[in-house]
Every structure is written in C-alpha cells, then in structure tokens.
Write a protein that holds these residues in place. Structure first.
Motif, PDB file in Angstrom:
ATOM      1  N   LYS A  88       0.762  -1.254  -0.013  1.00 27.51           N
ATOM      2  CA  LYS A  88       0.078   0.038  -0.071  1.00 27.51           C
ATOM      3  C   LYS A  88       0.907   1.373  -0.014  1.00 27.51           C
ATOM      4  O   LYS A  88       1.840   1.179   0.652  1.00 27.51           O
ATOM      5  N   ILE A  89       0.558   2.215  -0.841  1.00 26.78           N
ATOM      6  CA  ILE A  89       1.364   3.471  -1.129  1.00 26.78           C
ATOM      7  C   ILE A  89       0.577   4.783  -0.378  1.00 26.78           C
ATOM      8  O   ILE A  89      -0.588   4.761  -0.460  1.00 26.78           O
ATOM      9  N   GLY A  90       1.604   5.589  -0.066  1.00 25.05           N
ATOM     10  CA  GLY A  90       1.016   7.041   0.398  1.00 25.05           C
ATOM     11  C   GLY A  90       1.215   7.158   1.844  1.00 25.05           C
ATOM     12  O   GLY A  90       1.576   6.194   2.723  1.00 25.05           O
ATOM     13  N   GLN A  91       0.971   8.304   2.302  1.00 28.43           N
ATOM     14  CA  GLN A  91       1.011   8.508   3.635  1.00 28.43           C
ATOM     15  C   GLN A  91      -0.052   8.551   4.534  1.00 28.43           C
ATOM     16  O   GLN A  91      -0.153   8.375   5.835  1.00 28.43           O
ATOM     17  N   LYS A  92      -1.245   8.691   4.088  1.00 31.36           N
ATOM     18  CA  LYS A  92      -2.539   8.491   4.535  1.00 31.36           C
ATOM     19  C   LYS A  92      -3.124   7.246   3.840  1.00 31.36           C
ATOM     20  O   LYS A  92      -3.173   7.038   2.382  1.00 31.36           O
ATOM     21  N   SER A  93      -3.799   6.295   4.706  1.00 32.80           N
ATOM     22  CA  SER A  93      -4.626   5.436   3.920  1.00 32.80           C
ATOM     23  C   SER A  93      -6.110   5.341   4.052  1.00 32.80           C
ATOM     24  O   SER A  93      -6.786   4.857   3.998  1.00 32.80           O
ATOM     25  N   TYR A  94      -6.641   6.864   4.456  1.00 34.50           N
ATOM     26  CA  TYR A  94      -7.717   7.084   4.814  1.00 34.50           C
ATOM     27  C   TYR A  94      -7.950   8.397   3.607  1.00 34.50           C
ATOM     28  O   TYR A  94      -7.208   9.053   3.272  1.00 34.50           O
ATOM     29  N   ALA A  98     -13.166  10.897   4.790  1.00 26.94           N
ATOM     30  CA  ALA A  98     -13.055   9.610   6.032  1.00 26.94           C
ATOM     31  C   ALA A  98     -13.689  10.324   7.401  1.00 26.94           C
ATOM     32  O   ALA A  98     -13.316  11.604   7.451  1.00 26.94           O
ATOM     33  N   SER A  99     -14.461   9.730   8.049  1.00 28.71           N
ATOM     34  CA  SER A  99     -14.821  10.327   9.414  1.00 28.71           C
ATOM     35  C   SER A  99     -13.909  10.048  10.232  1.00 28.71           C
ATOM     36  O   SER A  99     -12.807   9.547  10.032  1.00 28.71           O
ATOM     37  N   ALA A 100     -14.146  10.813  11.440  1.00 32.44           N
ATOM     38  CA  ALA A 100     -12.914  10.769  12.424  1.00 32.44           C
ATOM     39  C   ALA A 100     -12.642   9.335  12.830  1.00 32.44           C
ATOM     40  O   ALA A 100     -11.596   9.179  13.052  1.00 32.44           O
ATOM     41  N   GLU A 101     -13.827   8.927  12.868  1.00 37.86           N
ATOM     42  CA  GLU A 101     -13.486   7.420  13.362  1.00 37.86           C
ATOM     43  C   GLU A 101     -12.830   6.439  12.434  1.00 37.86           C
ATOM     44  O   GLU A 101     -12.088   5.668  12.897  1.00 37.86           O
ATOM     45  N   LYS A 102     -12.840   6.751  11.291  1.00 38.87           N
ATOM     46  CA  LYS A 102     -12.575   6.028  10.102  1.00 38.87           C
ATOM     47  C   LYS A 102     -10.979   6.269  10.203  1.00 38.87           C
ATOM     48  O   LYS A 102     -10.261   5.442  10.052  1.00 38.87           O
ATOM     49  N   ILE A 103     -10.582   7.479  10.426  1.00 38.03           N
ATOM     50  CA  ILE A 103      -9.345   8.105  10.417  1.00 38.03           C
ATOM     51  C   ILE A 103      -8.488   7.654  11.622  1.00 38.03           C
ATOM     52  O   ILE A 103      -7.384   6.871  11.315  1.00 38.03           O
ATOM     53  N   GLN A 104      -9.163   7.475  12.682  1.00 34.42           N
ATOM     54  CA  GLN A 104      -8.444   6.893  13.939  1.00 34.42           C
ATOM     55  C   GLN A 104      -8.062   5.423  13.475  1.00 34.42           C
ATOM     56  O   GLN A 104      -7.254   4.875  13.935  1.00 34.42           O
ATOM     57  N   GLN A 105      -9.348   4.601  12.949  1.00 33.60           N
ATOM     58  CA  GLN A 105      -9.206   3.369  12.763  1.00 33.60           C
ATOM     59  C   GLN A 105      -7.793   2.934  11.845  1.00 33.60           C
ATOM     60  O   GLN A 105      -7.118   1.985  12.119  1.00 33.60           O
ATOM     61  N   GLN A 106      -7.898   3.606  10.968  1.00 34.63           N
ATOM     62  CA  GLN A 106      -6.774   3.702   9.677  1.00 34.63           C
ATOM     63  C   GLN A 106      -5.462   4.126  10.634  1.00 34.63           C
ATOM     64  O   GLN A 106      -4.502   3.135  10.254  1.00 34.63           O
ATOM     65  N   SER A 108      -4.426   3.827  13.451  1.00 38.48           N
ATOM     66  CA  SER A 108      -3.919   3.046  14.410  1.00 38.48           C
ATOM     67  C   SER A 108      -3.588   1.630  13.971  1.00 38.48           C
ATOM     68  O   SER A 108      -2.873   0.829  14.623  1.00 38.48           O
ATOM     69  N   LYS A 109      -4.105   1.201  12.737  1.00 38.03           N
ATOM     70  CA  LYS A 109      -3.792  -0.178  12.082  1.00 38.03           C
ATOM     71  C   LYS A 109      -2.017  -0.155  11.616  1.00 38.03           C
ATOM     72  O   LYS A 109      -1.401  -0.790  11.858  1.00 38.03           O
ATOM     73  N   TYR A 110      -1.652   1.192  11.475  1.00 38.95           N
ATOM     74  CA  TYR A 110      -0.254   1.320  10.992  1.00 38.95           C
ATOM     75  C   TYR A 110       0.224   2.641  11.223  1.00 38.95           C
ATOM     76  O   TYR A 110       0.355   3.559  10.441  1.00 38.95           O
ATOM     77  N   PRO A 111       0.379   3.230  12.510  1.00 38.66           N
ATOM     78  CA  PRO A 111       0.912   4.581  12.715  1.00 38.66           C
ATOM     79  C   PRO A 111       2.034   5.061  11.910  1.00 38.66           C
ATOM     80  O   PRO A 111       2.249   6.289  11.988  1.00 38.66           O
ATOM     81  N   LEU A 112       2.988   4.094  11.573  1.00 37.71           N
ATOM     82  CA  LEU A 112       3.970   4.616  10.738  1.00 37.71           C
ATOM     83  C   LEU A 112       3.788   5.090   9.216  1.00 37.71           C
ATOM     84  O   LEU A 112       4.871   5.316   8.690  1.00 37.71           O
ATOM     85  N   MET A 113       2.514   4.904   8.960  1.00 38.20           N
ATOM     86  CA  MET A 113       2.326   5.182   7.288  1.00 38.20           C
ATOM     87  C   MET A 113       2.817   6.601   6.984  1.00 38.20           C
ATOM     88  O   MET A 113       3.487   6.802   6.126  1.00 38.20           O
TER      89      MET A 113
END
Length: 361
Positions: A88-94, A98-106, A108-113
C-alpha cells in the motif's frame, strides 16, 4: 468486519474482483471506466493504462445478476512460479471524506504510514530449495518499523539461495516510471491504493551457460491449468487460502457463481494443499530429473553452488530483462484533485530509497 472479497481466476486469463459495497465499489468501477474509456484522449490517463492491469469491463454470474465483478488482466498468469507482493502506497490510507472514526481506525492500524509512506500488505515468495511458497500476511507488514523495513522488504527478493538483485533493480526502474507519471499529473489523488509486484521465482526464466552446463527453459505447465493461483483479496490484502479457512472462503466465493466457477475454484484450492507442488506429474516432471532444467550428473551433484551462480551472478544483459511486473491496483479511494499527490509521491520515493539500500548493501 470487511466482507470477504474473492479474486477468482477465469480460464480466459482474467481475474474477477468482486465489487466492494458502495461507495467504494462503484468508485473503483468508475475509475476503471474513466481510464479505459474508448473515447479517452487525455494523455495522462492514456499513459496511466501502462501501469494498471488491463480492464475488460464488469461481469456478473448468470445465476446472480446483482453480483458485480470487475474483469481484470491476471498479472500473474505468464509466470511459472509467481512471487507476489502487495504494498500500500501513500502517507494516509484514509481518504479526504473519511470520518474521524475511520481516520482513527486507519491510523491505528499502522501509525508509521505517515513516516514510511508505504505498508507491506502481504507477500508470497517461492523458495527454489524446498519447491514451496513462503507467505506473509498483513500482520507481517505492520510489524515493520523504520529500522526493520529494509530487511522486511528484502525477504520478498530472497529465494532461499540468494538475493535476486536483478529483480530489485528491475523493480526500481518500474517504480521510477510510475513516479514520473505522478510528478506530471495534478488531476487524481490515490488513497489506500497498492502496487502489486510479481516476478518469476523458478529457475526457468532464461538460458544461462555455466561453463558447459546449459540451463534451458524448463517446460512450463499449460497456463490455463496452473496459473498464479489461490489468492483471495481480504480487505484489499493478499490473502492465501489455508485449509482451516478454505471451506468458509470457498463457500463465500462460489456462492451465486455458476457451477463451472465453483468447480474451477475447487481445483485451485485442492492444488494449494499440495503447496502447488509437482504432484501434477503428468504435467510437469520433477525439476531435478528434468533434463530440460538441471541434471544432477552435469552438476556433479553440486547443485546449490551452481544455482547460486545462476541467480546471483547472471550477466548484466540478462539481469536487465528480469521478468518483473509492477502494477497499480485497488482504486476504491481515488479522487479528482487539482494538486500533485504528494503523499503517494513521498511513498514511492521512500520505497525506491529502501530498495536501493537493499541493492547497495
């Protein structure tokens, strides 16, 4: 909680990717339709086609006309032992909506993105020595840190004997072409989109002369019978069937497909249980017995050092033609834009840096 989305192989050389629920599925379909519109005369979109799987419209099984599948080129089809990695490429995967909840979820999956700019979603590497595949799922990629990402990615290019530097070099060249495209366009931004890497894992790829030993191309199996195989998409990740999940997956993939597809899928999963091994003896002889590949007598039984020569010290002109594909996939979050896609560009540049480091050391 994501529904399981099957990637089915069609005997005609395409794969069928089930459309995700709205808005993602329709957005991906719309993206492909736009890029592959026969009336398209936008040079940027026309060039983009080179970096995508070919698109053949949508397909629905006769028995379930409401199930829609994208019909796409099977990028693994031409390979005998395809090694596959999804990054997966990019600095944001949302995406921007995206909702605040979705952003948080994405996040937290990989904080180093944000910092690394890419994430390994899965890989499947053919090991010549054991004639078997080693697979890593999404948890593998998420465990990688700035310190370990280089070794983590280099695993994809290691076949059990040595590092396939030819493949790394060819991959860098292909990513650089995609980077050039991104540097020249300000109309699309890509979120949670991936690069699919595929290279030939078997020793067949080319003819190399080692003193008096010739490794000729190994006779491949008819592609319709044994192509890249057994990959399902789960939450946009490479996901290889294992026996415990097999029943569940097979049921969901075959549900609503015509009998033919159900049978086709069964044939694939059976083959996976022999680890895609050479049990199909009427189709392919044992590698070591096969005079077309390597014969024990010719090598005086000294197989491993000889193989290392083949893989690690190929002449330059062969290295350059390493059989490698790098394609962009997964377009459920592509949006019109009027700026460069800086996050994607950052990810590509950092991925090139990491690959270059693997090559240099």
């Amino acid at each position: 909680n994501a529904s399981l989305l099957g990637i089915l192989q069609h005997p005609d050389g395409t794969v069928l990717k089930q459309l995700q629920p709205p808005p993602r599925g329709p957005r991906e379909q719309e993206f492909y339709n736009k890029v592959y519109d026969s009336a398209c005369c936008d040079s940027i979109l026309l060039e983009l086609r080179e970096y995508l799987p070919k698109y053949f419209g949508v397909w629905s099984p006769p028995t379930a006309p409401n199930d829609t599948y994208l019909k796409l080129e099977d990028v693994t089809r031409k390979f005998n032992k395809p090694c596959i990695m999804d990054v997966k490429i990019g600095q944001k995967s949302y995406d921007p909506y995206a909702s605040a909840e979705k952003i948080q979820q994405q996040v937290s999956k990989y904080p180093l993105m944000e910092e690394i700019g890419f994430l390994v979603l899965g890989m499947r590497v053919y090991h010549v020595s054991s004639d078997s595949y080693e697979t890593q799922n999404q948890h593998y990629g998420r465990s990688l840190t700035k310190e370990t990402v280089k070794d983590g990615i280099s695993k994809f290019f290691h076949n059990g004997y040595c590092l396939r530097k030819d493949v790394i070099a060819a991959s860098i060249q292909k990513i650089e072409k995609i980077l050039e495209w991104f540097e020249g366009q300000e109309q699309l931004n890509f979120y949670a989109s991936s690069l699919l890497f595929v290279y030939e894992g078997s020793c067949q790829a080319t003819t190399v002369r080692l003193s008096d030993v010739t490794l000729a191309e190994k006779r491949g199996v008819p592609k319709g019978l044994l192509s890249g195989g057994d990959i399902l998409e789960y939450n946009n990740n490479i996901h290889v069937i294992n026996s415990t999940e097999n029943g569940k997956i097979e049921a969901s993939v075959s549900k609503g497909l015509s009998k033919f597809y159900a049978l086709h899928k069964k044939a694939y999963s059976k083959r996976h249980h022999s680890q895609l091994s050479l049990k199909v003896e009427n189709l392919e002889q044992d590698v070591w017995k096969s005079s077309a590949c390597i014969t024990q007598e010719h090598l005086n039984g000294n197989v491993i050092p000889q193989l290392e020569k083949v893989f690690c010290h190929m002449p330059a002109e062969i290295k350059e033609s390493a059989n490698v594909e790098v394609r962009m996939i997964d377009f459920a979050h592509v949006f019109p834009s009027n700026t460069k896609d800086e996050g994607y560009i950052y990810g590509l540049k950092n991925l090139i840096t990491v690959l270059q480091n693997i090559l240099d050391n």
